[in-house]
Design a protein around this motif. Sequence first.
Motif, PDB file in Angstrom:
ATOM      1  N   MET A 118       0.874  -1.118   0.011  1.00 56.76           N
ATOM      2  CA  MET A 118      -0.056   0.004  -0.005  1.00 56.76           C
ATOM      3  C   MET A 118       0.799   1.296   0.195  1.00 56.76           C
ATOM      4  SD  MET A 118      -1.483  -0.204   3.934  1.00 56.76           S
ATOM      5  CE  MET A 118      -0.232  -0.868   5.126  1.00 56.76           C
ATOM      6  N   ALA A 119       0.240   2.231  -0.369  1.00 58.31           N
ATOM      7  CA  ALA A 119       1.197   3.596  -0.620  1.00 58.31           C
ATOM      8  C   ALA A 119       0.164   4.874  -0.493  1.00 58.31           C
ATOM      9  CB  ALA A 119       1.948   3.555  -1.944  1.00 58.31           C
ATOM     10  N   VAL A 120       0.558   5.947   0.170  1.00 55.02           N
ATOM     11  CA  VAL A 120      -0.315   7.208   0.126  1.00 55.02           C
ATOM     12  C   VAL A 120       0.847   8.335   0.076  1.00 55.02           C
ATOM     13  CG1 VAL A 120      -0.321   7.163   2.645  1.00 55.02           C
ATOM     14  CG2 VAL A 120      -1.621   8.589   1.224  1.00 55.02           C
ATOM     15  N   TYR A 160      -2.417  -2.848  -3.347  1.00 52.58           N
ATOM     16  CA  TYR A 160      -2.282  -4.038  -4.322  1.00 52.58           C
ATOM     17  C   TYR A 160      -2.233  -5.294  -3.489  1.00 52.58           C
ATOM     18  CZ  TYR A 160      -0.523  -7.279  -7.805  1.00 52.58           C
ATOM     19  OH  TYR A 160      -0.225  -8.242  -8.566  1.00 52.58           O
ATOM     20  N   PRO A 161      -2.903  -6.163  -3.797  1.00 51.08           N
ATOM     21  CA  PRO A 161      -3.708  -6.504  -4.872  1.00 51.08           C
ATOM     22  C   PRO A 161      -4.978  -5.589  -4.987  1.00 51.08           C
ATOM     23  CG  PRO A 161      -3.747  -8.504  -3.822  1.00 51.08           C
ATOM     24  CD  PRO A 161      -3.178  -7.449  -2.802  1.00 51.08           C
ATOM     25  N   THR A 162      -5.333  -5.225  -6.301  1.00 53.95           N
ATOM     26  CA  THR A 162      -6.524  -4.094  -6.588  1.00 53.95           C
ATOM     27  C   THR A 162      -7.513  -4.651  -6.911  1.00 53.95           C
ATOM     28  OG1 THR A 162      -7.086  -2.338  -7.545  1.00 53.95           O
ATOM     29  CG2 THR A 162      -5.900  -3.603  -8.781  1.00 53.95           C
ATOM     30  N   PHE A 163      -8.598  -4.106  -7.545  1.00 52.11           N
ATOM     31  CA  PHE A 163      -9.760  -4.841  -8.184  1.00 52.11           C
ATOM     32  C   PHE A 163     -10.412  -3.789  -9.081  1.00 52.11           C
ATOM     33  CE2 PHE A 163     -11.134  -2.266  -4.450  1.00 52.11           C
ATOM     34  CZ  PHE A 163     -12.549  -2.026  -4.952  1.00 52.11           C
ATOM     35  N   ASP A 164     -11.335  -4.219  -9.836  1.00 54.88           N
ATOM     36  CA  ASP A 164     -12.222  -3.158 -10.612  1.00 54.88           C
ATOM     37  C   ASP A 164     -13.404  -2.778  -9.920  1.00 54.88           C
ATOM     38  OD1 ASP A 164     -13.722  -2.100 -12.806  1.00 54.88           O
ATOM     39  OD2 ASP A 164     -13.694  -3.675 -14.148  1.00 54.88           O
ATOM     40  N   TYR A 220     -17.137  -4.977  -8.281  1.00 51.47           N
ATOM     41  CA  TYR A 220     -16.508  -5.352  -7.190  1.00 51.47           C
ATOM     42  C   TYR A 220     -17.094  -6.778  -6.442  1.00 51.47           C
ATOM     43  CZ  TYR A 220     -21.020  -3.710  -5.519  1.00 51.47           C
ATOM     44  OH  TYR A 220     -22.537  -3.317  -5.334  1.00 51.47           O
ATOM     45  N   TRP A 221     -18.149  -7.132  -7.115  1.00 45.92           N
ATOM     46  CA  TRP A 221     -18.629  -8.428  -6.467  1.00 45.92           C
ATOM     47  C   TRP A 221     -17.782  -9.530  -6.603  1.00 45.92           C
ATOM     48  CZ3 TRP A 221     -21.046  -5.245 -10.214  1.00 45.92           C
ATOM     49  CH2 TRP A 221     -20.973  -5.759 -11.491  1.00 45.92           C
ATOM     50  N   LYS A 222     -16.843  -9.225  -7.394  1.00 48.86           N
ATOM     51  CA  LYS A 222     -16.183 -10.433  -7.879  1.00 48.86           C
ATOM     52  C   LYS A 222     -14.743 -11.063  -7.019  1.00 48.86           C
ATOM     53  CE  LYS A 222     -17.178 -10.414 -12.974  1.00 48.86           C
ATOM     54  NZ  LYS A 222     -16.568 -10.244 -14.393  1.00 48.86           N
ATOM     55  N   VAL A 223     -14.603 -10.004  -6.216  1.00 47.69           N
ATOM     56  CA  VAL A 223     -13.572 -10.039  -5.249  1.00 47.69           C
ATOM     57  C   VAL A 223     -14.128 -10.091  -3.621  1.00 47.69           C
ATOM     58  CG1 VAL A 223     -11.926  -8.871  -6.947  1.00 47.69           C
ATOM     59  CG2 VAL A 223     -13.299  -7.548  -5.200  1.00 47.69           C
ATOM     60  N   GLU A 224     -13.226 -10.412  -2.952  1.00 49.52           N
ATOM     61  CA  GLU A 224     -13.557 -10.542  -1.314  1.00 49.52           C
ATOM     62  C   GLU A 224     -13.496  -9.062  -0.840  1.00 49.52           C
ATOM     63  OE1 GLU A 224     -10.953 -13.387   0.472  1.00 49.52           O
ATOM     64  OE2 GLU A 224     -11.841 -15.124  -0.449  1.00 49.52           O
ATOM     65  N   ALA A 225     -14.397  -9.149   0.263  1.00 47.92           N
ATOM     66  CA  ALA A 225     -14.434  -7.705   1.042  1.00 47.92           C
ATOM     67  C   ALA A 225     -13.039  -7.364   1.433  1.00 47.92           C
ATOM     68  CB  ALA A 225     -15.349  -7.751   1.982  1.00 47.92           C
ATOM     69  N   GLU A 226     -12.131  -8.277   1.759  1.00 50.39           N
ATOM     70  CA  GLU A 226     -10.924  -7.885   2.212  1.00 50.39           C
ATOM     71  C   GLU A 226     -10.032  -7.360   1.031  1.00 50.39           C
ATOM     72  OE1 GLU A 226      -7.346  -7.703   4.854  1.00 50.39           O
ATOM     73  OE2 GLU A 226      -9.490  -8.333   4.955  1.00 50.39           O
ATOM     74  N   THR A 227     -10.222  -7.580  -0.026  1.00 45.52           N
ATOM     75  CA  THR A 227      -9.495  -6.820  -1.174  1.00 45.52           C
ATOM     76  C   THR A 227     -10.067  -5.692  -1.499  1.00 45.52           C
ATOM     77  OG1 THR A 227      -9.000  -9.070  -2.290  1.00 45.52           O
ATOM     78  CG2 THR A 227      -8.863  -7.314  -3.642  1.00 45.52           C
ATOM     79  N   ARG A 228     -11.369  -5.211  -1.046  1.00 48.82           N
ATOM     80  CA  ARG A 228     -11.925  -4.182  -1.377  1.00 48.82           C
ATOM     81  C   ARG A 228     -11.598  -2.882  -0.375  1.00 48.82           C
ATOM     82  NH1 ARG A 228     -16.695  -7.223  -2.338  1.00 48.82           N
ATOM     83  NH2 ARG A 228     -17.716  -6.199  -0.511  1.00 48.82           N
ATOM     84  N   LYS A 229     -10.922  -3.201   0.442  1.00 46.35           N
ATOM     85  CA  LYS A 229     -10.340  -2.138   1.691  1.00 46.35           C
ATOM     86  C   LYS A 229      -9.577  -1.275   0.851  1.00 46.35           C
ATOM     87  CE  LYS A 229      -9.196  -4.598   5.065  1.00 46.35           C
ATOM     88  NZ  LYS A 229      -8.625  -4.998   6.371  1.00 46.35           N
TER      89      LYS A 229
END
Length: 440
Positions: A1-3, A18-22, A26-35
């Motif tokens: 992660m970076a800021v 990273y990992p990232t998602f589209d 968003y429903w294709k990835v787990e909630a953990e990845t969407r944070k």
Amino acid sequence: MAVFIRPSTGEILAMACYPTFDPNEYWKVEAETRKMRVLTDIYEPGSTFKIVSFAALLQNNAIALNETVDCELGEWAFHNDTIHDAEPHGLISARSVLIHSSNIGTIKLSQRLHSDSLYSYARAFGFGNPTGVDMEGEVGGILHKPHKWSKMTRAALPMGHEVAVTSLQIAAAYGAIANGGTLIQPRLIDRITDTGGRIIYESKTVKVRRVVDEAVAETLCALFEAVVDSGTGVRAAIKGLDVAGKTGTAQRVKENGRGYEDDIFISSFVGFAPVDNPQIVGIVVVNNPRKFPHWGGWTAAPIWKNVVNKAFATGVLNIGARERDTLSEEAMEGYVAVPDVRRMRTSQAVEVLKHRKLEPDTSGEGYVISQTPRPGRMVPANTRVRLAVKPSVPTGGGKVIVPDVTGKPLRDAAVEFAQVNVQFMVIGNGNVTGQDPPAG
């Protein structure tokens, strides 16, 4: 992660995980990845947290940067545990303790601070509380009050253990040093307009509190610049741009919260540039780096370098911008720009400063390794400029032993030659690849 943040205003310039998602699927990835883990995930920061100890020591005049600290050759017993350094050091200066990130040296120096003082500076930098950024889901991290400390906390906290932070908190803390000592609330939203283009909300810079005096911030800037010049952060150096920063490496806490993983680390690098007028401050954090060595200086620093290098190279940020210099031409009358006298001999530096109508403050003859105020700062005439000097080694019989500078950055080589009164000529740039006469 970076800021990455603009230190003078708190504006978030970039933030990513990273990992990232589209987001469109968003429903294709787990909630953990969407944070947005920059805001939601806490970790033990390791050596990037040393900003707290050194700020407190400098602000309370509890340290002399040229004093000697015994770093015990990298192994030191504290209560029922053993503290280690990544690289063994013996007797080194307090300045070198930070530059080379000695845990042992930092802990020894921090024992001069009362527990309440160390805690209060950590809180002043924003640790233990959410930053207040205009996004949902931010956490405040973990910073225990002194009455809850263990016997090891006096050793663990100064080196960034027994504390949990977000990467946004670290970026904001270093932003406070970069802007002269004031903690500023990060902000993501610049303005909101309605469909007709009318502004219905516009954010403003929020100064939370002054953490350290400007003189202390200047000194810390010089120290963090030395970290990149010749310390653990050399892989963050950018040609043509003065960079300051700090590396961090810590074992990852086990998921059940008891103890540490044996071979899993969290590595990071936080920095800002350009040093004399910071336009960007940011942190890169790598969870469980696979690269060897796993230290932040090897894994996170090169990523940070690439991001910042592109930001300036593409014109997203302007090296010449001076957002903090808002004085009119009339108000600037009687002000002078502080010249860069680093790497000069003391006598030469004094002459240059007096010519600029500034008052040099130095402890003796030698080689200037840092200065306060920083080069380029506009200050009133007759301002006192403090010079940190490394003494030259006296020579006997007209002969000296030629030092070995092969493989070292040019600035380090210059200091070593100056110490033994040897003049030198440079061919090329970067790190030294060879020398004549040879070492010895």
